[in-house]
Enzyme design. Structure first.
Site: not given
Ligand SMILES: [Zn+2]
Length: 422
Positions: A251, A190, A302, A187, A214, A56
Site C-alpha cells: 500500500h 499494529r 489484495d 502483518h 502492510h 498481494h
Molecule cells: Zn492486504
C-alpha cells in the site's frame, strides 16, 4: 521443446515487437527471435506479455466481493472481514482458494503472493498440522495451475485469535516446518511490535526469503505507530532491520517524506493495490514519488474486490492523474513492468516476469480483436483499455493453463458459485 509465434510481444521496451518466436524448454524460455517466421510454431494472435504477478492477495477475502458495499470506512469493512474469517474452515478455504486462483489464471495471472494470516482453528486452537491452512493454499494454487509464494504472516496483537501465534519465535518455528520455502510477512506494525518485527526480519534474512508488510494504508495506522512507538510504520520497520531489496511494503498510501526516502534508499519494493485502495477508501499513494526515490513498484488485487491486474496497472497512472492534475506520469511500459517483472521480483523470483532467454516460461496473451481494443496500438491498448476478460491464453512454466479464454481443467464460474453459495 515448445515453439510459439506471437503476433505481437512485449519484450520490455516502449513498444511491442511484431512477429516474435519464443521457444520453451524445461519450463524456461530458451530463445526469443524478433521478426522470425511462424513455421513449425503455434500462433498466438494478439499481444503476448510476461505472465502477470499478483504480488498481494488474501484469497479468502474473495468471499466479500459485492457484499460489503454499504456506508462506512476501512474500519467497518474490517469488521465484516473479521466475521468472514471466523467462518472459514479448511475444506471451504480449499474450494474457495482453488476457484479464486483459477479466476486469477483467467485474468492472466501466473504467480500470486498469498499474504496468509488466517492460520489457526476457531478460538485460535492450532490444527493438528499447524500449517494446515497454508498448505491448503499452496495445494489450491497448484490445482489452479499458477505459482504461489506463500507469505506467511506473523500476527501477534489484535484481530482474531485465529490469526495469532504466541510469539515471533513460535511463528518462526511454525513457518520453518513449511518445506518448500515460504516467504515471510509482518502483518503490520499494529499487529507485530518492533521487537517481534526484528525476529521476523532476521528469519527472512537468514532464509533469504521475501519479506512483506502492510505499511501506512490508513492515517490511523500512522497515528497509532507515532503515539505508541514514536515513529512511522516505515521507520519502525527500518529500525527492525526489515528494509532491503527483499522487502515489499504493501500500500504505502500515506507515507511521510522520510518514509519515501527510506524505501527508495533500500531499493525496496512497494506493492500498490489500487482497486482495493479505492474500494476501502484508503486514498491514493504517491507512486511516482516512490519510484523516483528508487523503490520498485509491484501490484496486487489484495481483497479481490475485482481481479484484474491490467486495471491495477492503469489505476496507478489514472488515480495519480486525479490527485496530481497531470497526465503521463507513468508510461504503459512502466505500468506493465510493475505488473510483471516488478511483482516477480517482490516475490523473490527475479527470473520471472520477462520474455528473455533463461526466464520462467510464464506468458499471457491479450486479445487485440475485441471491441475494446479495436484500433488501439497493442501496448497502450492492452494497458489502458483491456481487462481480465481480454486475456486469451496463459502458460505457466511452459504448460497451458488457459486456452482461448477457458481454464484447461476448471469450470471457474461454477466452482466460484459453489464455493460462495450461502
Ligand atoms: Zn492486504
Amino acid at each position: 521443446m515448445i515453439a510459439l509465434w506471437c503476433e505481437h510481444a512485449w519484450l520490455g521496451g516502449d513498444e511491442a515487437e511484431r512477429g516474435v518466436r519464443v521457444e520453451i524448454e524445461d519450463g524456461r524460455i530458451a530463445s526469443v527471435g524478433v521478426g522470425a517466421s511462424a513455421t513449425d510454431a503455434e500462433r498466438l494472435a494478439g499481444l503476448t506479455i510476461p505472465g502477470l504477478a499478483n504480488a498481494h492477495s488474501h484469497a479468502f477475502q474473495r468471499a466479500l466481493r459485492g457484499r460489503a458495499q454499504g456506508h462506512g470506512s476501512f474500519w467497518t469493512w474490517r469488521e465484516q472481514m473479521y466475521a468472514l474469517a471466523e467462518s472459514i474452515d479448511p475444506d471451504g478455504l480449499r474450494r474457495l482458494a482453488r476457484a479464486t486462483f483459477a479466476e486469477m489464471a483467467l485474468a492472466g495471472i501466473t504467480v500470486v503472493g498469498e499474504f496468509h494470516y488466517l492460520h489457526h482453528g476457531p478460538g485460535g486452537t492450532p490444527y493438528a498440522d499447524p500449517n494446515e491452512l497454508g498448505r491448503t493454499l499452496i495445494a489450491a494454487a497448484a490445482e489452479a495451475g499458477i505459482r504461489i509464494v506463500l507469505l506467511d504472516a506473523c500476527y501477534l496483537h489484535g484481530g482474531s485469535a485465529r490469526f495469532r501465534d504466541a510469539s515471533a519465535e513460535a511463528w518462526a518455528e511454525r513457518v520453518s516446518q513449511l518445506d518448500g520455502g515460504a516467504g515471510a510477512a509482518i502483518h503490520s506494525v499494529r499487529a507485530v511490535d518492533p521487537a517481534a518485527a526484528a525476529v521476523v526480519a532476521q528469519w527472512a534474512a537468514e532464509c533469504e526469503a521475501p519479506l512483506h508488510a502492510h505499511v501506512s494504508e490508513q492515517p490511523a495506522e500512522n497515528a497509532f505507530a507515532l503515539e505508541r512507538f514514536g515513529a512511522t510504520p516505515t521507520a519502525l520497520l527500518d529500525q527492525a532491520g526489515a528494509l532491503s531489496e527483499r522487502f515489499t511494503a504493501i500500500h504505502v498510501t500515506h507515507p511521510a517524506a522520510d518514509d519515501i526516502a527510506l524505501l527508495g534508499a533500500a531499493q525496496a519494493n512497494v506493492c500498490l493495490c489500487p482497486t482495493t485502495e479505492r474500494d476501502l477508501a484508503d486514498g491514493i499513494g504517491p507512486a511516482r514519488a516512490l519510484a523516483d526515490a528508487g523503490a520498485r513498484l509491484a501490484l496486487g488485487s489484495d481483497s479481490h474486490a475485482v481481479i484484474d491486474l491490467l486495471e491495477e496497472a492503469r489505476a496507478v497512472e489514472l488515480d495519480e492523474r486525479l490527485a496530481s492534475g497531470e497526465r503521463g506520469r507513468h508510461g504503459a511500459a512502466q505500468l506493465l513492468g510493475a505488473a510483471t517483472a516488478g511483482g516477480y521480483a517482490s516475490l523473490g523470483l527475479p527470473h520471472g516476469g520477462r520474455i528473455e532467454p533463461g526466464a520462467l516460461a510464464d506468458l499471457t496473451t491479450v486479445a487485440l480483436d475485441s471491441v475494446r481494443l479495436a484500433g488501439a496500438p497493442p501496448l497502450d491498448g492492452a494497458v489502458f483499455c483491456a481487462g481480465a476478460a481480454d486475456v486469451r491464453h496463459v502458460i505457466v512454466g511452459g504448460r497451458w493453463v488457459v486456452r482461448d479464454g477457458a481454464h484447461v481443467s476448471i469450470d471457474v464460474a461454477r466452482e466460484l458459485r459453489e464455493a460462495l453459495a450461502p
